[in-house]
Design an enzyme around this catalytic site. Structure first.
Site: not given
Lengths: 327, 327
Positions: B126, B150, B154
């Site tokens: 992402s 998050y 990632k």
């Protein structure tokens, strides 16, 4: 202040502990307890009123919790297995360099959930987080694409450190050490060993082998500079770092030829003649993938300093390791 | 070819499975088995001779090993919990977005130790691996300093992917998706929801709320482009990537004003009048920390392509979701 050093039996850990004992304080605060931990019992070589040294393996479940339960104010995490070993043993590298680091971070978070606790955490990372090809100078915003499992594990430690700090679980800073030169001790088989060997051995009247050409450029700082980086990281205001908690440390970019020239200034032609050239294609190839130079604006602005010349690096070795005299 | 999609019940996973069933092949190879996995049973989209859909949680010990034991040739790992949830539940975020990903990678390595096995692994990352402040365009060698757990998870997945690939345990590629627009379905409360809401709802004759100013710039690609990225990543030659296995995908940098202008071209003033401005300082602040533009030279050179205009993005939504007609 209670200071915990994990990895205190290593070269940098020992020198840091020694310096803290001499200082008796860190910043403006007196040190009232010093805990030294490593997988082998660190030597309590120093006279200090409240010092403990114990063998403990951070990768063993429960160890991190036990160390953190004493609520040290500052934790310096130096423990790691080296690049060659992490490459040779994949499982062990991830267990010690990644899982144990995460266990430490997690133990701090869990301790803070019992009652407020937010220590300073200093994590030693490495320029091995970078992987070739490089620009001439690696800037502060260059991406981390490690070419070893060791570099990968350090880069992951950096990311965890930044996230745990952002979340407020501890106040962390990651410092990427240059190659330490002159490394004291015996010649070793690390691919980077020759950078130190070609100075340390001739200064002691011993022969040293140079496996690469004189044009090879690399990034260096003295053991004394490394200790100074850590002491600064232990006390400095981390607010200016924001969420970017990991910094490449200043160093000296120099060629092997420049190293030899400095040796000539300080110890004369006789010392230089002790360097035997034995080109080694394997070491040449490994070294060609290593960083040559950095632009460390952020660290410099935050007060980190390294040596400006190789003469200085050699003089530090003579002062700190040879009692001021060339053998 | 046996293809395993983990996270197949999500929007992108569903569309990918649907497209693979239509294609019946991937690159030049016929697909002879398609395994769909998610925490809820994925719909067995369309008629395919050998398709299985099962519920399985990659974060549960043993699940990864079981999935990998069938030795799929290509594994697409889309499973993750979203940014807001990973931020709200620290433990769950690390368990699902980091530990489960590592469990998958590790299961592949272990399977390969029984007898040679080296699947293609496509990992969706992402643009959340990047954190403000940014340059105007984020280049391919810009550092990853995530501002969410998050994004951290990632970025760690990317590092592991690169190391496992370098070691030869699988042939991995990580692709950083832009924000997907127009996202089909209902308006949701994700901070990024409005980028899609302000197009999708007016196209369906419904009102939509715009919580930010028209000058907000962001990085977009259609669901169709996302599926095309994945299909390309599943078959392309990865040799040119070398050790740098993670790529920011191409996208379209556009302001909210440009989105609205495209809506006006395609659906007229009547549709634009359905956008109600309700400035929300909380969303404004979140969005101000997001990337605005990228320079994705590497991905472009490797054949990845996104839309060039927002008219195109809206037309794709009308074709793929509205049966070609504006409601």
């Amino acid at each position: 202040m209670h200071i915990l050093i994990i990895g205190a039996a290593g070269m940098v850990g020992r020198k840091l502990a020694q310096q803290l004992v001499l200082d008796q304080r860190i910043g403006t605060e007196p040190i009232d307890r010093l805990s030294l931990v490593d997988v082998v019992v660190p030597a309590k070589v120093y006279d200090f009123r409240n010092i403990t040294a114990e063998a403990a393996d951070l990768a063993t479940p429960g160890t991190a919790e036990k160390l953190v339960a004493a609520r040290p104010d500052v934790i310096v995490h130096l423990a790691a297995i080296v690049s060659g070993e992490a490459e040779a043993d994949f499982d062990r590298g991830y267990r010690i360099n990644l899982d144990a680091t995460r266990a430490l971070f997690e133990a701090i978070r869990q301790e803070g959930m019992k009652s407020p606790y937010k220590p300073r955490l200093v994590f030693t990372s490495s320029i091995a987080v970078f992987g070739a090809p490089f620009p001439d100078k690696i800037g502060d915003d260059y991406f981390t694409t490690p070419l070893t499992s060791y570099g990968t594990q350090k880069a992951i430690g950096e990311l965890l450190l930044a996230d745990y700090s952002r979340r407020g679980f501890f106040d962390g800073i990651g410092i990427r050490l240059p190659t330490i030169c002159v490394r004291p001790g015996k010649p070793n088989k690390a691919a980077s060993g020759f950078f130190s060997n070609i100075l340390r051995e001739p200064l002691a009247g011993q022969e040293a082998i140079l496996p690469v050409g004189e044009d090879v450029r690399h990034w260096h700082a003295s053991p004394r500079a490394a200790v100074a980086f850590l002491r600064h990281a232990m006390t400095m205001d981390l607010t200016p770092l924001g969420a970017r908690r990991n910094l490449s440390m200043p160093g000296l970019s120099a060629t092997v030829g420049e190293q030899i020239e400095a040796l000539r200034h300080i110890a004369g032609e006789k010392a230089v003649r002790l360097i035997r050239r034995e080109p080694d294609p394997v070491i040449m190839k490994i070294v060609s993938g290593w960083p040559r130079d950095f632009d460390t604006k952020r660290a410099a602005a935050l007060g980190f300093k390294a040596e400006a010349t190789f003469d200085e690096i050699i003089r530090i070795h003579i002062e700190d390791e040879l009692g001021g005299k060339i053998g």
